[in-house]
Design a protein around this motif. Structure first.
Motif, short mmCIF file in Angstrom:
data_model
loop_
_atom_site.label_atom_id
_atom_site.label_comp_id
_atom_site.label_asym_id
_atom_site.label_seq_id
_atom_site.Cartn_x
_atom_site.Cartn_y
_atom_site.Cartn_z
N ASP A 113 38.78 32.09 46.48
CA ASP A 113 39.40 33.61 46.74
C ASP A 113 41.01 33.17 47.04
OD1 ASP A 113 37.13 35.64 46.91
OD2 ASP A 113 36.32 33.94 48.13
N ASP A 127 34.31 28.67 41.86
CA ASP A 127 34.92 30.02 42.09
C ASP A 127 35.79 29.99 43.47
OD1 ASP A 127 33.91 31.47 40.03
OD2 ASP A 127 32.05 31.21 40.78
N THR A 160 48.65 28.71 33.18
CA THR A 160 48.98 29.67 33.87
C THR A 160 50.24 30.41 33.86
OG1 THR A 160 49.62 28.41 35.99
CG2 THR A 160 47.30 28.51 35.55
N LYS A 212 43.12 34.58 36.42
CA LYS A 212 42.61 35.88 36.32
C LYS A 212 41.08 36.16 36.97
CE LYS A 212 45.35 37.40 32.38
NZ LYS A 212 45.48 37.98 31.02
N ARG A 213 40.26 35.11 36.53
CA ARG A 213 38.99 35.04 36.87
C ARG A 213 38.83 34.16 38.36
NH1 ARG A 213 35.12 33.60 31.36
NH2 ARG A 213 36.12 35.41 30.07
N LYS A 214 39.86 33.85 38.77
CA LYS A 214 39.93 32.99 39.98
C LYS A 214 38.74 31.78 39.95
CE LYS A 214 41.71 36.31 43.49
NZ LYS A 214 41.63 36.90 44.46
N GLN A 215 39.09 31.03 39.06
CA GLN A 215 38.17 29.97 38.67
C GLN A 215 38.82 28.67 38.34
OE1 GLN A 215 35.87 31.62 35.32
NE2 GLN A 215 34.04 31.89 36.73
N ASN A 232 42.03 29.07 36.16
CA ASN A 232 41.80 30.44 35.31
C ASN A 232 42.33 31.54 36.66
OD1 ASN A 232 41.37 33.05 34.44
ND2 ASN A 232 39.91 32.05 32.83
N LYS A 256 32.56 24.26 37.33
CA LYS A 256 33.33 25.31 37.49
C LYS A 256 33.30 25.85 39.09
CE LYS A 256 31.60 29.41 36.21
NZ LYS A 256 31.16 30.30 35.24
#
Length: 416
Positions: free
Chosen positions: A101, A99, A250, A86-89, A84, A97
């Motif tokens: 950068d 996260d 994506t 947009k959420r950087k996941q 994802n 999940k």
């Protein structure tokens, strides 16, 4: 709180990216995700396991202590399901999940037969992408008498030698787009057909498999010539596709791979790609050394991104020197060897049938563009300098195929 760089893939490009990050920053959070259950290993040497020339443990070039000492969180045997952006996941198949950068995608390529190849799902139709597949082939070998190999790329150009040593009837089918077809011209192809026969296997070129026969197990293959050959295994060394299923949802741009610029950046900010999964308009050849070099650049640039450092490292391509093993013989390519990309090219070819050596020199306007050397004792170092220094060879072109070409050229003081 430390930033987090996630690397998807644990082969040459992925490990190089991790090492590059750690060379500049010892504390940033760093994770590698791989769907395999192994630490980093040499994929190029997988065929050597067929006759136990190399043990499985010797393939591993990065042990678990490397990841621990480098403070790398290694996630084995877990498949990435989706990203994802947009959420950087990142979501794994088990719903985990993560996260991030920045992400560096080095997921490589996998053999995927075209839908038009009938019977490709039968038992005994295999590829040699990883250790698990190699082990499967070793188990099947004991039930085989005839093995066919489709494609003469890096695995396909090595496997026949090892299988023939085991007493198997081996047939290698070579199509025009294979590595073997690119590095050899017609005289070379004819020469290596003879070489193959002398070494216990058959090279059929040009040839492609159009249908696979059998019930649940493979029994025979049909070639594009109409000929049917019985076999109990077909090893496919072509039809490689980038592993990009997890980016389907994506906006990442793809074109025979994930499109990247000269900094290994994708069209999504913070996402990089390197190795066989990446595509650049320069059409880099992603063999092991180049994948490693790309991974290094991608790692440094991902670190520059999360550090908000504007000093990105441009990747200009890997110097065109490539060593390989070809039907049991050592080989080397330098420069541009695909004459279809060079208009008005000229070729010089030397073949020694007794010593099994082959040399091919590609010229344009009397400048050396590329060289192929196969066999023991062939020294191509001097040609690297001829190419890099762009030295015109008109006056000594007739000496380029000489066995002592290095001595002749250096003694003539041509600026090397």
């Amino acid at each position: 709180m430390f930033k987090h760089i996630v690397i998807i893939g644990n082969s040459a490009a992925g490990i190089a990216a991790a090492e590059a990050v750690r060379s500049k920053n010892k504390e940033i959070k760093l994770t590698i995700i791989t769907q395999e259950d192994y630490c980093g290993y040499y994929r190029y040497f997988l065929p050597e396991m067929l006759d136990n020339s190399i043990a499985e443990k010797d393939l591993i070039f990065k042990q678990k202590d490397f990841y621990q000492q480098s403070k790398i969180n290694l996630i084995l045997n877990r498949k990435v399901e989706k990203i994802n952006v947009k959420r950087k996941q990142i979501f794994l198949q088990d719903k985990t999940k993560i996260d991030y950068d920045s992400v560096i995608i080095t997921s490589g390529r996998t053999m995927k037969p075209p839908k038009g190849l009938k019977g490709a799902n039968k038992n005994g139709v295999v590829s040699i992408d990883n250790i698990v597949q190699l082990k499967q082939i070793k188990k099947l070998i004991h039930c085989c008498q005839t093995v066919c190999i489709l494609g003469a790329n890096f695995a396909g150009s090595k496997i026949p030698v090892f299988l023939s040593k085991l007493g198997l009837d081996v047939k290698l089918f070579v199509s025009p787009d294979d590595f073997l077809s690119v590095i050899l011209e017609q005289k070379g192809r004819d020469f290596f057909k003879e070489y193959s026969q002398r070494n216990g296997f058959e090279l059929i070129s040009p040839a492609d498999v159009v249908e696979i026969f059998g019930d649940s197990d493979i029994k025979a293959v049909k070639l594009d010539s109409g000929k049917v050959i019985g076999c109990s295994m077909l090893i496919i060394d072509k039809y490689y596709q980038p592993n990009t299923k997890f980016i389907c949802d994506t906006v990442l741009e793809t074109q025979n791979g994930i499109v990247v610029d000269e900094f290994l950046r994708t069209n999504v900010v913070g996402l990089f790609a390197a190795g066989n999964v990446a595509y650049n308009k320069a059409e880099w050849n992603c063999f092991w050394p180049e994948s490693f070099a790309q991974g290094t650049a991608a790692g440094l640039n991902a670190l520059a991104y999360v550090s908000q450092d504007a000093d990105f490292q441009q990747y200009k391509g890997f110097p065109g020197v490539m060593n390989f093993s070809f039907l049991g013989l050592p080989g080397c390519c330098i420069g541009e060897i695909n004459t279809s990309d060079i208009n008005g090219s000229e070729e010089l070819v030397s073949i020694n049938s007794d010593g099994f050596t082959y040399k091919r020199i590609i010229l344009k306007d009397d400048f050396v563009q590329g060289v192929v050397g196969i066999g023991k004792g062939i020294d191509l170092e001097v040609f690297s300098e001829l190419i890099l220094k762009k030295i015109k060879v008109t006056e000594f072109k007739n000496n380029l195929l000489s066995e002592n070409v290095s001595c002749l050229l250096y003694s003539n003081a041509i600026g090397l």
